[in-house]
Design an enzyme around this catalytic site. Sequence first.
Site, PDB file in Angstrom:
ATOM      1  N   TYR A  70       0.944  -1.194  -0.160  1.00  0.00           N
ATOM      2  CA  TYR A  70       0.098   0.180   0.156  1.00  0.00           C
ATOM      3  C   TYR A  70       1.169   0.997  -0.058  1.00  0.00           C
ATOM      4  CZ  TYR A  70      -0.243  -0.358   5.303  1.00  0.00           C
ATOM      5  OH  TYR A  70      -0.375  -0.060   6.530  1.00  0.00           O
ATOM      6  N   GLU A  71      -0.078   2.146  -0.726  1.00  0.00           N
ATOM      7  CA  GLU A  71       0.968   3.605  -1.163  1.00  0.00           C
ATOM      8  C   GLU A  71       1.847   3.167  -1.499  1.00  0.00           C
ATOM      9  OE1 GLU A  71      -0.606   5.713   1.808  1.00  0.00           O
ATOM     10  OE2 GLU A  71      -0.404   7.244   0.674  1.00  0.00           O
ATOM     11  N   GLY A  72       1.678   2.744  -2.311  1.00  0.00           N
ATOM     12  CA  GLY A  72       2.449   3.096  -4.146  1.00  0.00           C
ATOM     13  C   GLY A  72       3.266   1.293  -3.205  1.00  0.00           C
TER      14      GLY A  72
END
Lengths: 569, 569
Positions: free
Chosen positions: A427-429
């Site tokens: 997550y978050e890239g």
Amino acid sequence: MPYTAPVSEFKFLLAHVVDFAQVTATQQFEGAAADVTDAILTEIGRLCDEVIAPLNRAGDLHPARIENGVVRTSPGFSEGYRAIAEGGWIGLSAAETYGGMGLPLTLNTALNDMMSGACLSLQLCPLLSQGQIEALSHHASDDIKALYLPKLISGEWTGTMNLTEPQAGSDVGAVQSKAQDNGDGTFAITGQKIYITWGDHDVAENVCHLVLARLPEAPAGTKGLSLFLVPKRLPDTDGKPGVLNGVSVVSLEHKLGLHGSPTCVMQYDGATGWLIGPPQGGMAAMFTMMNNARLGVGVQGVGIAEAAMQHALAYAAERKQGRTPTGETSILGHADVRRMLTAMQADLFAARSISLACAVAIDMQTATEASHWEARAAFLTPIAKAFGTDVGIAAANDGVQVFGGMGVIEETGAAQFSRDVRVTAIYEGTNGIQAMDLVSRKLSDGGEAAFGLIKEIEDTTRAARDVFPHEAEALWNAAQTLREATEWMLSQEDLNDRFAGAVPFLRGFARVLGGLFHLRSALAAPKTARSALMRVYIWRLLPEISGLLAQAQIGGADLYDLDFGLQSA
Amino acid sequence: MPYTAPVSEFKFLLAHVVDFAQVTATQQFEGAAADVTDAILTEIGRLCDEVIAPLNRAGDLHPARIENGVVRTSPGFSEGYRAIAEGGWIGLSAAETYGGMGLPLTLNTALNDMMSGACLSLQLCPLLSQGQIEALSHHASDDIKALYLPKLISGEWTGTMNLTEPQAGSDVGAVQSKAQDNGDGTFAITGQKIYITWGDHDVAENVCHLVLARLPEAPAGTKGLSLFLVPKRLPDTDGKPGVLNGVSVVSLEHKLGLHGSPTCVMQYDGATGWLIGPPQGGMAAMFTMMNNARLGVGVQGVGIAEAAMQHALAYAAERKQGRTPTGETSILGHADVRRMLTAMQADLFAARSISLACAVAIDMQTATEASHWEARAAFLTPIAKAFGTDVGIAAANDGVQVFGGMGVIEETGAAQFSRDVRVTAIYEGTNGIQAMDLVSRKLSDGGEAAFGLIKEIEDTTRAARDVFPHEAEALWNAAQTLREATEWMLSQEDLNDRFAGAVPFLRGFARVLGGLFHLRSALAAPKTARSALMRVYIWRLLPEISGLLAQAQIGGADLYDLDFGLQSA
């Protein structure tokens, strides 16, 4: 086997490894003098040890669930959240104007690290509020700020990020949610969002969603996205949570880990929202929110690495099994158990130092507005995110191994760390996207930030030549290998050749940076365990770079030679 | 996204990579001619695809449970087990005298690989029966063999291994269970055993336990252990399962993975057992059982790597996200996704080849009784176990990453592979213990087996010089690095200095061996995807050995410099 927040470790790192003094020397952060910082770290440590860490198992065993359309959180999470909010910790780095403490992000990074190690599922809730506070502070109108920031900072309300849709994950530009101008300063938001962390809950009285959506006739792709603030309950004229908005939680995901963190599918049916930033300015605002959130996620990995290491070490020190060459009665006497635990500690130190160095750069950027600090922070952010979470995953995995057969028995909690931390690399890239960011945007300055860090490594090895000649030489050589790899990256015209080596390049860069911070630590405390740990890092872990940086410089052609049809060949 | 057993891959490996023809050229295995082998592999593939693989999710979602003191297995497991038994697969390599097929262990290794990829939880049951068949064949009396082997081979009864007690895991010598001579040829067994895989179930009419226990006045440690066969139901005069014996299942473990495999705590209260092998001969008999079981566990890792790779590849080929440089519409166009998938495939190929080479050596040892085959098999066994399971864990982890956010959502099944495979690096001797075995007992021949393999690598690179000059040179150089590391190991007088580098040494040895098999594969199929995969392996994965083999040669002193008290420093 309780978690103990590594308070004294942070004090050492701030004082001797990441030069936090330069932050407190600025006018902006002069309030964060050593005594204030020490008191704050100690207080955070107490909160994490006594209040938050005891919730971690309950979060795993009693997942968040939906009851009559609203989310009920795990036992004790409400009280835990309130303790965080009442301590003022959500607004540690937020502006004093709105009730924050106005302290450096570096301290907030230490806070996030310790809260993550104590209970990652719960920590996600304030982390998302922090991101929303950051985004609103930079992009919202004064009215919105005046209404929402005090509530978010006090923790009365919480914040979420709503980007993802089934067809729009890493490809944010594919978002299809719609926004329609209501003509009264508000917008009607319609669409479905997935993977919304803490999208609904019962720990605070309101949930404020930042939602990416598309205005009518907006262009396709990321350029056409706008950002809207959509509260669960519409504030009434007194600013209290009033009637329910047209947003609801459809379902919760059944996840590998983080069972205590409700991951929601959210449905927006003409929900009332307010535009944040200009129309089609959604991505800029979102990036503000995501940038520091990336550091925040990296630190989640570091926190879990700390917790998993402590947990495995405590077990190893108690567990008796077989004769050991040193006569130690516990399995700590076995070389291979020590190999795993020292690697966990050495990696943890490296990843934590990188995250704090990144936070210091952000603080210096905030305080000085100097572009070289901005470039340094931008360069370190994807490294802190990907390396921190890689280290968290590796440490949790090694922790399971130290436990032997007990490692896969859920009662011990070793497996929970590995389940909880796994998503942080996604997550978050994803960590792959972090690496692609590093070798493209973050090298678009011609390598200035990268070479600045490499020069810093070289300077430190020079300073260490007398005390640690062999280790200084090894790190110097590693810096030269890294310099060559960086130059290779910069010389590639086809970005895809960089991308093919992006992940090993990022890992190699992080490995060498870790050597820098270990050497600084050892210089500050020669003839101690810190020097011993530095040696373990330099001789056992740093040599990985030959493999990593060789792979970084291959280009992409070989990967496309494969048609993945081997089985029918 | 169904599993497809890699039948043609096995045909290729047997024909071109691990020289299975030498096995079928022996008198013992002349029945395994190419047409028989092909038919058998195809039939196993069909069983795995159509019957076993469809059970995998149900095993995870509906774990085995205790009902009125007996274990009830997951939905469909009974039918799945019966299909395996009725196909005759449990006795694929067992003696024809007792109803087995008498075929090479190499084919059994392919069977175990494919069944593991299809459903690891279920595969454990026949795997344990195979181990018991092996142990009884070598060590039991003719009466025991005549009674038990036909039942185990037909699958009417199943077998388990009972070694572990709470204080006796890796340290088997700490076993405290007691055996008392009943004076009638039987013994009364009393004690508690933990982690007993498939210790009770409802898929067959009897469960036969091989139990390590201690006779009165037996010496301490492993030397004092004897092995007993303890059936759940005592055979009546017709050899049918009769009255219940004094053994019961106390509880099931709540595990990270393998939910469909009942892991039991077993209580023995004066249960009737028969001595297998001589008094105090328990370890020798147990080692027979464990040795091939180690290869069997390594192959579990390979099977999961295959399943996770197929699963991730199928997802990647469907998932659209972002523009790709090649114009491919799926994420298969992204270099970093390809980097992960090619590494999974290249590693899988290497690990599978090593396991089959180990099986071929065991078959040649069986057929020829030549000591060099025995030494080769003994050397390859810990490598096959540890590398196979490391690769399984890494591939399952990368599989989750390829799935992105969907990877941690349990419905997709990507996370299940990583949960299920994790314990394979722990049970049947942790991978650390495998590595310690490799650098101590398996080098006690002065390195003859090790250098024999290294010479084989050198010979193959010579043969490949014209076709693949660069790759042959890279592998030649790797072989020299490995030779130096092996010589370093042999020159260490303090075993603990070997142990400190054991795990990286084993991994490095496996990496170079993998290069050997990749090169052979490419020589057999130049200008195909197999050559492309070989290149990926040689240039991207093989360079890891510099880091690994450097760490292998450090010795142990630095690990003992740390007191693990950093936090209070």
